[in-house]
Design a protein around this motif. Structure first.
Motif, PDB file in Angstrom:
ATOM      1  N   ALA A   1      31.833  39.349  31.765  1.00 42.07           N
ATOM      2  CA  ALA A   1      32.329  40.460  32.580  1.00 42.07           C
ATOM      3  C   ALA A   1      33.834  40.334  32.774  1.00 42.07           C
ATOM      4  N   THR A   2      34.474  41.465  32.959  1.00 44.17           N
ATOM      5  CA  THR A   2      35.901  41.489  33.263  1.00 44.17           C
ATOM      6  C   THR A   2      36.070  41.530  34.777  1.00 44.17           C
ATOM      7  N   SER A   3      36.997  40.752  35.264  1.00 44.88           N
ATOM      8  CA  SER A   3      37.244  40.691  36.704  1.00 44.88           C
ATOM      9  C   SER A   3      37.783  42.026  37.214  1.00 44.88           C
ATOM     10  N   GLY A   4      37.122  42.578  38.211  1.00 45.59           N
ATOM     11  CA  GLY A   4      37.589  43.820  38.831  1.00 45.59           C
ATOM     12  C   GLY A   4      38.921  43.626  39.545  1.00 45.59           C
TER      13      GLY A   4
ATOM     14  N   ILE B   1      44.202  36.439  43.135  1.00 45.55           N
ATOM     15  CA  ILE B   1      42.762  36.329  43.391  1.00 45.55           C
ATOM     16  C   ILE B   1      41.993  36.438  42.076  1.00 45.55           C
ATOM     17  N   ALA B   2      42.439  37.345  41.201  1.00 46.43           N
ATOM     18  CA  ALA B   2      41.770  37.539  39.906  1.00 46.43           C
ATOM     19  C   ALA B   2      41.840  36.282  39.054  1.00 46.43           C
TER      20      ALA B   2
ATOM     21  N   ASN C   1      34.551  31.787  37.792  1.00 46.07           N
ATOM     22  CA  ASN C   1      33.325  32.492  37.406  1.00 46.07           C
ATOM     23  C   ASN C   1      33.222  32.796  35.917  1.00 46.07           C
ATOM     24  N   ASN C   2      34.114  32.220  35.124  1.00 46.79           N
ATOM     25  CA  ASN C   2      34.078  32.373  33.666  1.00 46.79           C
ATOM     26  C   ASN C   2      34.051  33.851  33.257  1.00 46.79           C
ATOM     27  N   LYS C   3      35.066  34.591  33.717  1.00 45.73           N
ATOM     28  CA  LYS C   3      35.161  36.016  33.407  1.00 45.73           C
ATOM     29  C   LYS C   3      36.338  36.278  32.478  1.00 45.73           C
TER      30      LYS C   3
END
Length: 89
Positions: free
Chosen positions: A8-11, A44-45, A52-54
């Protein structure tokens, strides 16, 4: 290799990049506030991506760079205007 594509890509990274780009639009104090938000969201990202391995490290970096550039440009503008005002006083 396939696992890399399913991450997933970090929002936070996307939000940081969008805020960073928006902060480059000259809108007065709003631009400075959005630049600060971009830097915070990007930081934060980066933590979110690492923990979280994003995906999205490039988005986070772009947001941080754009936010820093916006703040530097506004500080330079304030210095130039202040110097011009003081030189005429």
């Amino acid at each position: 290799m396939e696992q890399e594509q399913n991450k997933a890509t970090s929002g936070f990274a996307i939000a940081g990049m969008v805020c960073g780009i928006v902060s480059l639009i000259p809108m007065g104090l709003f631009s400075i506030a959005v630049a600060i938000v971009a830097i915070v969201l990007s930081a934060i990202a980066k933590s979110d991506i690492r923990n979280n391995n994003k995906n999205g490290a490039g988005f986070a970096t772009a947001g941080m760079v754009c936010g820093i550039i916006a703040i530097v440009l506004w500080v330079l503008l304030i210095i130039v205007i202040s110097t011009a005002i003081l030189s005429f006083a």
